[in-house]
Design a protein around this motif. Sequence first.
Motif, PDB file in Angstrom:
ATOM      1  N   PHE A   1      -8.916  23.634  49.776  1.00 22.21           N
ATOM      2  CA  PHE A   1      -9.892  24.426  49.224  1.00 22.21           C
ATOM      3  C   PHE A   1      -9.662  23.925  48.248  1.00 22.21           C
ATOM      4  N   TYR A   2      -8.997  23.156  47.172  1.00 27.24           N
ATOM      5  CA  TYR A   2      -9.056  22.856  45.565  1.00 27.24           C
ATOM      6  C   TYR A   2      -8.533  21.895  45.224  1.00 27.24           C
ATOM      7  N   ASN A   3      -8.330  21.581  45.940  1.00 27.27           N
ATOM      8  CA  ASN A   3      -6.902  19.679  45.290  1.00 27.27           C
ATOM      9  C   ASN A   3      -8.181  18.961  45.495  1.00 27.27           C
ATOM     10  N   ASP A   4      -8.115  18.794  43.855  1.00 32.85           N
ATOM     11  CA  ASP A   4      -8.782  17.445  43.413  1.00 32.85           C
ATOM     12  C   ASP A   4     -10.932  17.899  43.379  1.00 32.85           C
ATOM     13  N   PHE A   5     -10.367  19.370  42.568  1.00 25.96           N
ATOM     14  CA  PHE A   5     -11.512  19.853  42.691  1.00 25.96           C
ATOM     15  C   PHE A   5     -11.738  20.930  42.200  1.00 25.96           C
ATOM     16  N   SER A   6     -13.482  20.496  41.086  1.00 30.38           N
ATOM     17  CA  SER A   6     -13.481  21.726  39.975  1.00 30.38           C
ATOM     18  C   SER A   6     -13.534  22.971  40.085  1.00 30.38           C
ATOM     19  N   PRO A   7     -13.195  23.520  38.874  1.00 34.47           N
ATOM     20  CA  PRO A   7     -13.313  24.927  39.242  1.00 34.47           C
ATOM     21  C   PRO A   7     -15.160  25.320  39.987  1.00 34.47           C
TER      22      PRO A   7
END
Length: 209
Positions: free
Chosen positions: A180-186
């Motif tokens: 869902f979130y690793n290495d991704f911007s908000p």
Amino acid sequence: MSENYLKIIAEDKVYPIIRNKSANKTVEIANALIEGGIRVLEINVESPQIYEAIKEVSKYAIVCAGGIITSTQANKAFENGAKIFASPIFQMNLVKISNNLGIPFIAGTTTAKEAYEAWKTRIPLIKIFPAEAMGGTQYVENILRQMPFLNLMPTGNIKLENVISYLEAGAVAVGVGRDFYNDFSPAEITERTKIILKEIRNSAKWKQK
């Protein structure tokens, strides 16, 4: 009210699990998920600082405190606003704590026997962990073929692209962590959230009739 929290998980069908030792980073990820439409999310108690993140996020979303294995953790999470708690294991002590606090407990199980034992204690939602390592969608399907009355939520290295497959296998909801979130911007997290929620709504099997 507690039953409504689990009903929302069953309605949204995708359940984010945040694991991060930084309270600030945890809040940032949670905000991005909520912006994308998530109503219930799990924040794993990775460090003492995480209780502050639970306190902050619980002001505007339903927080499940995850990784709970002791009464001290459960009570502190509850004091900081957690409305649900989850554990990687199933033990009667946590069932008692759940009953005493009056909040739902999502138990972690691995085998069909463990899932059945959890169901017998009236736990309403049961994690299957680690689902991918145990055989993925086929494993979930095999358990439910014998015990279709179980409300299972597979978790453990599941990717967003596989959520629909798990739902089709009979899962009530699907827990997704790092993907869902690793290495991704908000902004990217928010967009990924919107996309998966839309895919679930548009999937023929899950369309409201």
